[in-house]
Design an enzyme around this catalytic site. Structure first.
Site, PDB file in Angstrom:
ATOM      1  N   LYS A 189      29.972  20.051  18.847  1.00  0.00           N
ATOM      2  CA  LYS A 189      30.214  20.100  20.285  1.00  0.00           C
ATOM      3  C   LYS A 189      30.128  21.532  20.794  1.00  0.00           C
ATOM      4  O   LYS A 189      29.583  21.791  21.868  1.00  0.00           O
ATOM      5  CB  LYS A 189      31.586  19.509  20.610  1.00  0.00           C
ATOM      6  CG  LYS A 189      31.963  19.642  22.088  1.00  0.00           C
ATOM      7  CD  LYS A 189      33.286  19.002  22.410  1.00  0.00           C
ATOM      8  CE  LYS A 189      33.613  19.189  23.894  1.00  0.00           C
ATOM      9  NZ  LYS A 189      34.851  18.498  24.288  1.00  0.00           N
ATOM     10  N   HIS A 217      -3.415  -9.041   7.289  1.00  0.00           N
ATOM     11  CA  HIS A 217      -2.752  -9.056   8.591  1.00  0.00           C
ATOM     12  C   HIS A 217      -1.500  -9.942   8.596  1.00  0.00           C
ATOM     13  O   HIS A 217      -1.279 -10.745   9.493  1.00  0.00           O
ATOM     14  CB  HIS A 217      -3.726  -9.491   9.687  1.00  0.00           C
ATOM     15  CG  HIS A 217      -4.905  -8.576   9.813  1.00  0.00           C
ATOM     16  ND1 HIS A 217      -4.798  -7.261  10.205  1.00  0.00           N
ATOM     17  CD2 HIS A 217      -6.224  -8.781   9.550  1.00  0.00           C
ATOM     18  CE1 HIS A 217      -5.996  -6.702  10.206  1.00  0.00           C
ATOM     19  NE2 HIS A 217      -6.874  -7.601   9.796  1.00  0.00           N
TER      20      HIS A 217
END
Length: 515
Positions: free
Chosen positions: A137, A275
């Site tokens: 922070k 595929h």
């Protein structure tokens, strides 16, 4: 500013002695805790114990040691605030400029097969994430390191300028919040599952990057490959690549689809995928026979595809595999002779899986699919079918051989994109119709692909027939038996058509839509 004081407390001590020694050599005061402090002292690195900073002993078996104002004031004070400066001075507190912390090994703990609940809970870090979050922070002034791979960059900047750059501190702070977020997500997931809440009000998941990919489904799309922190063996994320180019986005999806199919079988099986749909599946007395059947199922579509086997690949099979262009071969292992043959092909990717769970033994998992603005989550489809589950709905029962082929076809059609129709005979697929907008259209494709092989074959459908037209089409091409879920309001129409053609038909009561 300059880095004068560093707080170091790590569970993973990789590289920490060298890093701390280098910092100390630059005049940085090292504060440390517990095992880290003992290690540094043993290695001759000057260390100040955390209790000397807080004036309070480490208590409750180490659960409370850094949760103290002397630590967090030093991390959170805004250095250019006169009010904060005065408060620190009045209280006799000092700043901490660098935090090096990594957390209790929660993931490694719960990955143990015999881990106890108590042990898991004890390995939830509290002080570590709190320090990391405080430092992150306040990254405008504090450098925070959670990953040993960042030691060299931080040390290099401190040597050169006495401090890190703001850009580096921002990058490290972002990494910290990703790290603590993932840590908490893993804990939340573990506790939720223990409580029987797999679909809670907030669904948090975390994954670790395996690698960046060259591109996604298409070259203009960016992509990366991630895995779960606790990944079970026998899947793409844990496979060992023995040879070939790096995997692509499409490779990974196709390989995953091939593995899902081959895991349906206990007997030797080979699956060819293109595929994400099977173009050929075969089972046999051995992998060599199974591959020959998978290849014969569709010699055209297998070109440029992915092949997966559920047994070690030997030299005889490797020789056949080497004769065509394949993107990937996946197997539990390869004989030395097979590797010698296959590695002569420069670009083919060879993946070694090791052992994986047999059909019917796979654990239930959760499948996450993204949609725009959100995601949907569902149980994985690990449903297995046995002969006892089948309901014969026609006058003629399937023969023993037909029954064998029906169960084979059902295992495969489950993995074909819906609407799906599959034809099988002699322990191999002979026709696959995938992803069509209507079921009779899928049947036409499968039958057209099978050609003369449709005669005497069985037909498997992933979902029920909405009308009798698919059965009528099957009858025209000599198909002798059908497996389908049943459940349509027009089931009787299909049953009547099957009876009229002397086709045996069984209902499963379960469908396998795959979108």
């Amino acid at each position: 500013m300059a880095i004068r004081r560093a707080l170091i407390s790590v569970s993973d001590k990789t590289g920490i002695v060298e890093f701390a020694r280098a910092l100390s050599g630059l005049g940085v005061q090292i504060i440390s805790t517990g095992g880290t402090s003992s290690l540094l002292e043993k290695e001759g690195v000057p260390v100040i114990g955390i209790s000397d900073v807080t004036g309070f002993p480490e208590i409750l078996d180490g659960r409370v040691k850094t949760l103290h104002p002397a630590v967090h004031s030093g991390l959170l004070a805004v250095r250019d605030s006169e009010e904060h400066q005065q408060a620190m001075k009045d209280l006799g507190l000092d700043y901490i400029d660098l935090v090096v912390v990594n957390l209790y090994p929660f993931a490694a703990t719960i990955a143990k097969p015999d881990v106890s609940y108590e042990d898991a809970i004890e390995n939830i870090d509290i002080g570590g994430p709190t320090m990391l979050r405080s430092a992150a922070k306040n990254h405008a002034f504090v450098t925070v390191v959670v990953d040993a791979s960042d030691y060299d960059q931080v040390l290099g900047e401190v040597k050169a300028e006495g401090d890190t750059t703001l850009e580096t501190r921002k990058r490290l702070a972002a990494k910290v919040f990703r790290h603590t977020g993932a840590y908490d997500a893993l804990i939340g997931d573990y506790l939720s599952k223990l409580q029987g809440e797999p679909l809670p009000e907030r669904y948090t998941v975390t994954y670790e990057k395996v690698q960046d990919l060259r591109y996604g489904e298409n070259p203009h799309q960016r992509a990366a490959f991630y895995r779960k922190p606790i990944a079970e063996a026998g899947n793409i994320t844990t496979a060992e690549q023995l040879h070939g180019k790096e995997l692509s986005y499409n490779n990974i999806n196709d390989a995953n689809a091939a593995l899902a199919i081959v895991k349906e079988f206990n007997e030797p099986a080979v699956v060819a995928v293109k595929h994400m749909n099977p173009c050929g599946v075969g089972i046999g007395a051995n992998i060599h026979e199974a591959y020959q059947k998978a290849y014969a199922a569709d010699p055209t579509s297998i070109f440029g595809g992915i092949v997966a086997a559920n047994r070690e690949i030997g030299a005889d099979t490797a020789q056949l595999l080497s004769e065509i262009f394949l993107e990937i071969i996946i197997a539990p292992g390869y004989s030395p002779e097979a590797l010698e043959i296959l590695t002569k092909k420069k670009n083919i990717r060879l993946l070694k899986l090791g052992e994986f769970q047999a059909a019917g033994e796979r654990k239930q998992d959760w499948v996450v699919t993204s949609v725009e603005g959100g995601m949907v989550v569902q149980e994985s489809d690990v449903h297995s079918l046995t002969e006892a589950d089948l309901q014969v709905v026609t006058s003629r029962k399937p023969t023993e051989e037909e029954l064998k082929q029906l169960l084979f076809g059902w295992k495969v059609v489950k993995h074909v994109k819906s609407n799906a129709i599959l034809l099988a005979a002699d322990d191999m697929t002979v026709g696959v119709g995938a992803g069509q907008m209507n079921r009779v259209g899928a049947a036409r494709i499968a039958i057209g692909q099978a050609g003369e092989k449709a005669t005497g074959a069985i037909l498997a459908s992933d979902a029920f027939f909405p009308m009798g037209d698919t059965v009528e089409l099957a009858a025209k091409h000599g198909i002798t038996a059908i497996i389908q879920p049943g459940g349509s309001v027009k089931d009787q129409e299909s049953i009547d058509a099957a009876n009229a053609a002397n086709i045996a038909m069984v209902f499963t009561g379960v469908r396998h839509f795959k979108h």
